[in-house]
Write a protein that holds these residues in place. Sequence first.
Motif, PDB file in Angstrom:
ATOM      1  N   ASP A  31     -97.601  26.317   5.253  1.00 53.60           N
ATOM      2  CA  ASP A  31     -98.488  26.717   4.166  1.00 53.60           C
ATOM      3  C   ASP A  31     -99.847  26.025   4.349  1.00 53.60           C
ATOM      4  O   ASP A  31     -99.964  24.827   4.121  1.00 53.60           O
ATOM      5  N   PRO A  32    -100.881  26.783   4.751  1.00 52.33           N
ATOM      6  CA  PRO A  32    -102.180  26.128   5.002  1.00 52.33           C
ATOM      7  C   PRO A  32    -102.858  25.653   3.712  1.00 52.33           C
ATOM      8  O   PRO A  32    -103.861  24.966   3.752  1.00 52.33           O
ATOM      9  N   PHE A  33    -102.264  26.042   2.559  1.00 55.93           N
ATOM     10  CA  PHE A  33    -102.868  25.641   1.280  1.00 55.93           C
ATOM     11  C   PHE A  33    -102.229  24.375   0.711  1.00 55.93           C
ATOM     12  O   PHE A  33    -102.666  23.855  -0.286  1.00 55.93           O
ATOM     13  N   GLY A  34    -101.153  23.931   1.363  1.00 61.31           N
ATOM     14  CA  GLY A  34    -100.417  22.777   0.838  1.00 61.31           C
ATOM     15  C   GLY A  34    -101.266  21.521   0.807  1.00 61.31           C
ATOM     16  O   GLY A  34    -102.415  21.516   1.254  1.00 61.31           O
ATOM     17  N   LYS A  35    -100.665  20.436   0.320  1.00 59.30           N
ATOM     18  CA  LYS A  35    -101.415  19.185   0.162  1.00 59.30           C
ATOM     19  C   LYS A  35    -102.001  18.714   1.488  1.00 59.30           C
ATOM     20  O   LYS A  35    -103.129  18.274   1.583  1.00 59.30           O
ATOM     21  N   SER A  36    -101.169  18.823   2.551  1.00 56.96           N
ATOM     22  CA  SER A  36    -101.649  18.376   3.854  1.00 56.96           C
ATOM     23  C   SER A  36    -102.278  19.546   4.607  1.00 56.96           C
ATOM     24  O   SER A  36    -102.468  19.513   5.802  1.00 56.96           O
ATOM     25  N   GLY A  37    -102.553  20.627   3.845  1.00 66.18           N
ATOM     26  CA  GLY A  37    -103.036  21.870   4.456  1.00 66.18           C
ATOM     27  C   GLY A  37    -104.439  21.754   5.041  1.00 66.18           C
ATOM     28  O   GLY A  37    -105.153  20.795   4.808  1.00 66.18           O
ATOM     29  N   ASP A  38    -104.791  22.802   5.779  1.00 66.16           N
ATOM     30  CA  ASP A  38    -106.059  22.777   6.497  1.00 66.16           C
ATOM     31  C   ASP A  38    -107.244  23.128   5.637  1.00 66.16           C
ATOM     32  O   ASP A  38    -108.336  22.657   5.852  1.00 66.16           O
ATOM     33  N   PHE A  39    -107.039  24.033   4.699  1.00 63.96           N
ATOM     34  CA  PHE A  39    -108.214  24.403   3.928  1.00 63.96           C
ATOM     35  C   PHE A  39    -107.931  24.580   2.454  1.00 63.96           C
ATOM     36  O   PHE A  39    -106.789  24.707   2.035  1.00 63.96           O
ATOM     37  N   ILE A  40    -109.005  24.584   1.709  1.00 64.66           N
ATOM     38  CA  ILE A  40    -108.877  24.757   0.269  1.00 64.66           C
ATOM     39  C   ILE A  40    -109.866  25.853  -0.127  1.00 64.66           C
ATOM     40  O   ILE A  40    -111.053  25.772   0.161  1.00 64.66           O
ATOM     41  N   THR A  41    -109.327  26.909  -0.738  1.00 56.69           N
ATOM     42  CA  THR A  41    -110.182  28.041  -1.087  1.00 56.69           C
ATOM     43  C   THR A  41    -110.633  27.898  -2.550  1.00 56.69           C
ATOM     44  O   THR A  41    -110.051  27.122  -3.305  1.00 56.69           O
ATOM     45  N   SER A  42    -111.627  28.700  -2.929  1.00 52.01           N
ATOM     46  CA  SER A  42    -112.211  28.571  -4.276  1.00 52.01           C
ATOM     47  C   SER A  42    -111.178  28.548  -5.419  1.00 52.01           C
ATOM     48  O   SER A  42    -111.258  27.694  -6.293  1.00 52.01           O
ATOM     49  N   PRO A  43    -110.177  29.479  -5.411  1.00 52.87           N
ATOM     50  CA  PRO A  43    -109.234  29.435  -6.532  1.00 52.87           C
ATOM     51  C   PRO A  43    -108.458  28.123  -6.589  1.00 52.87           C
ATOM     52  O   PRO A  43    -107.984  27.728  -7.658  1.00 52.87           O
ATOM     53  N   ASN A  44    -108.328  27.476  -5.434  1.00 58.51           N
ATOM     54  CA  ASN A  44    -107.598  26.205  -5.405  1.00 58.51           C
ATOM     55  C   ASN A  44    -108.501  25.001  -5.675  1.00 58.51           C
ATOM     56  O   ASN A  44    -108.027  23.874  -5.775  1.00 58.51           O
ATOM     57  N   ILE A  45    -109.782  25.248  -5.806  1.00 61.85           N
ATOM     58  CA  ILE A  45    -110.704  24.164  -6.183  1.00 61.85           C
ATOM     59  C   ILE A  45    -110.738  24.038  -7.691  1.00 61.85           C
ATOM     60  O   ILE A  45    -110.614  22.948  -8.242  1.00 61.85           O
ATOM     61  N   SER A  46    -110.890  25.200  -8.357  1.00 59.72           N
ATOM     62  CA  SER A  46    -110.939  25.132  -9.823  1.00 59.72           C
ATOM     63  C   SER A  46    -110.452  26.435 -10.436  1.00 59.72           C
ATOM     64  O   SER A  46    -110.768  27.527  -9.927  1.00 59.72           O
ATOM     65  N   ILE A  47    -109.725  26.323 -11.536  1.00 61.96           N
ATOM     66  CA  ILE A  47    -109.254  27.526 -12.242  1.00 61.96           C
ATOM     67  C   ILE A  47    -110.433  28.344 -12.771  1.00 61.96           C
ATOM     68  O   ILE A  47    -110.322  29.536 -12.995  1.00 61.96           O
ATOM     69  N   MET A  48    -111.592  27.701 -12.915  1.00 59.36           N
ATOM     70  CA  MET A  48    -112.753  28.406 -13.471  1.00 59.36           C
ATOM     71  C   MET A  48    -113.165  29.580 -12.584  1.00 59.36           C
ATOM     72  O   MET A  48    -113.683  30.588 -13.066  1.00 59.36           O
ATOM     73  N   PHE A  49    -112.929  29.440 -11.275  1.00 61.19           N
ATOM     74  CA  PHE A  49    -113.278  30.519 -10.343  1.00 61.19           C
ATOM     75  C   PHE A  49    -112.499  31.786 -10.719  1.00 61.19           C
ATOM     76  O   PHE A  49    -113.078  32.858 -10.904  1.00 61.19           O
ATOM     77  N   SER A  50    -111.194  31.657 -10.861  1.00 59.79           N
ATOM     78  CA  SER A  50    -110.348  32.825 -11.172  1.00 59.79           C
ATOM     79  C   SER A  50    -110.644  33.331 -12.582  1.00 59.79           C
ATOM     80  O   SER A  50    -110.586  34.547 -12.838  1.00 59.79           O
ATOM     81  N   GLU A  51    -110.973  32.413 -13.478  1.00 60.25           N
ATOM     82  CA  GLU A  51    -111.310  32.848 -14.844  1.00 60.25           C
ATOM     83  C   GLU A  51    -112.542  33.754 -14.831  1.00 60.25           C
ATOM     84  O   GLU A  51    -112.587  34.769 -15.533  1.00 60.25           O
ATOM     85  N   MET A  52    -113.530  33.385 -14.037  1.00 59.20           N
ATOM     86  CA  MET A  52    -114.751  34.206 -13.962  1.00 59.20           C
ATOM     87  C   MET A  52    -114.437  35.584 -13.382  1.00 59.20           C
ATOM     88  O   MET A  52    -114.922  36.601 -13.860  1.00 59.20           O
ATOM     89  N   LEU A  53    -113.578  35.614 -12.348  1.00 59.51           N
ATOM     90  CA  LEU A  53    -113.216  36.905 -11.753  1.00 59.51           C
ATOM     91  C   LEU A  53    -112.442  37.766 -12.753  1.00 59.51           C
ATOM     92  O   LEU A  53    -112.614  38.986 -12.798  1.00 59.51           O
ATOM     93  N   ALA A  54    -111.622  37.111 -13.563  1.00 65.40           N
ATOM     94  CA  ALA A  54    -110.843  37.855 -14.566  1.00 65.40           C
ATOM     95  C   ALA A  54    -111.792  38.521 -15.565  1.00 65.40           C
ATOM     96  O   ALA A  54    -111.647  39.709 -15.885  1.00 65.40           O
ATOM     97  N   ILE A  55    -112.776  37.763 -16.014  1.00 64.99           N
ATOM     98  CA  ILE A  55    -113.740  38.320 -16.975  1.00 64.99           C
ATOM     99  C   ILE A  55    -114.521  39.475 -16.340  1.00 64.99           C
ATOM    100  O   ILE A  55    -114.761  40.507 -16.958  1.00 64.99           O
ATOM    101  N   TRP A  56    -114.865  39.295 -15.076  1.00 60.49           N
ATOM    102  CA  TRP A  56    -115.585  40.353 -14.351  1.00 60.49           C
ATOM    103  C   TRP A  56    -114.736  41.628 -14.315  1.00 60.49           C
ATOM    104  O   TRP A  56    -115.233  42.733 -14.551  1.00 60.49           O
ATOM    105  N   CYS A  57    -113.444  41.478 -14.034  1.00 60.73           N
ATOM    106  CA  CYS A  57    -112.543  42.647 -13.946  1.00 60.73           C
ATOM    107  C   CYS A  57    -112.444  43.364 -15.297  1.00 60.73           C
ATOM    108  O   CYS A  57    -112.487  44.594 -15.358  1.00 60.73           O
ATOM    109  N   ILE A  58    -112.325  42.584 -16.363  1.00 59.39           N
ATOM    110  CA  ILE A  58    -112.199  43.209 -17.692  1.00 59.39           C
ATOM    111  C   ILE A  58    -113.488  43.983 -18.015  1.00 59.39           C
ATOM    112  O   ILE A  58    -113.457  45.120 -18.490  1.00 59.39           O
ATOM    113  N   ALA A  59    -114.629  43.365 -17.709  1.00 59.16           N
ATOM    114  CA  ALA A  59    -115.912  44.033 -17.984  1.00 59.16           C
ATOM    115  C   ALA A  59    -116.048  45.310 -17.150  1.00 59.16           C
ATOM    116  O   ALA A  59    -116.547  46.332 -17.636  1.00 59.16           O
TER     117      ALA A  59
END
Length: 350
Positions: A31-59
């Motif tokens: 799992d490249p997203f795990g704790k010892s994983g290689d990278f960290i993507t925006s949704p895994n940095i902060s829940i605010m990223f996904s929240e903004m996308l959710a609002i965008w989808c509803i709009a």
Amino acid sequence: MKNSKEKHISLDSFINKALYDKKKGYYSKKDPFGKSGDFITSPNISIMFSEMLAIWCIAFWENLGRPKKINLVELGGGNGEMIYRMIKVFEKFNKFNESCNFYMHEKSSLLKNIQKKKLFSYKIKWINSLNEIKNGPNIFLANEFFDSLPIKQFIKKKNKWFEKKIESSHPQNYKFIDTITNIKKLEKKIGINLSANQKIIEFSPLSYKYLNTISKKINIFKGGLLILDYGYFEKKMKNTLQSVYKHKFNNIFHNLGNADITYSINFYLIKNIVNKLKLKVAGLTTQGEFLTRLGILQRAEILAKNLVFSKKSDIYYRLNRLINDRQMGKIFKVMFVTTKKNRFKLGFKN
Ligand SMILES: C[S@@+](CC[C@H](N)C(=O)[O-])C[C@H]1O[C@@H](n2cnc3c(N)ncnc32)[C@H](O)[C@@H]1O
């Protein structure tokens, strides 16, 4: 003379094997997203990223006239964090939530299992092909999806075009080889003059295939595609292929199956492709601007209110990683593709 045991493999086949081989591929082994994983993507940095996308989808759904049913399709869901957080927002918007058919399109069996565990309490359909999506309007979400699809590279030498391939005399003994190619054949197939004023071309046949299928669906049933990815706007293409192993740049032939191989999206080319496929790019901006326009600063303020200092700083530290120009704010771009008649602009300049 060519040794009879030498094999030439196209770059995209080579990348495909390195990343997605069922046993030895990078995305199949751990799992490249795990704790010892290689990278960290925006949704895994902060829940605010996904929240903004959710609002965008509803709009966007509202802009489409609040259709009774809409397909929300995530392309390459990683560890499932993004859709998980988005559904948490959707649960507060009943009408939208009820209208949503959720789909995940994921190639890696390992990641698919991680997604299924995380999302077990939600009604989501995992699909191997986009043809399994029900007829109806669609919102396709692609966060760092296209940059993980294999590419071909072509280079121009003395006015002739060559395709970069890989020669392997023995397994583990790889080197690049340039083979003469007829670039016009590819250009004719996609209807785009790729080679004009270029010295190098990076082209992903698989990305093209996805854009083609997605465009057909959007043209028929309406909706759109939101791409968030590492990339650049300039016309002139660059050699952007890279392999990363343990957070460091790595020779592409080394640590196969343990290193991530990616490239930067040329958004100018994507624009040309979708235009050819009868859609338009309704918005193109940086991740920082997009999230800021959607209100991520205000959201951070709300979340940080009444928290102790350490937790407050954590929220702002993560916000900064997402939107600061020197972090992911500028290098990550957001592109919105939709039908020619649609006027939706949220998150982009008017
Ligand atoms: C860099 S990760 C991004 C994951 C996720 N979107 C995120 O932001 O955390 C790329 C994802 O695309 C998936 N993927 C790559 N090629 C794919 C394909 N052809 N079909 C479906 N999924 C694919 C990978 O397995 C992985 O889940």
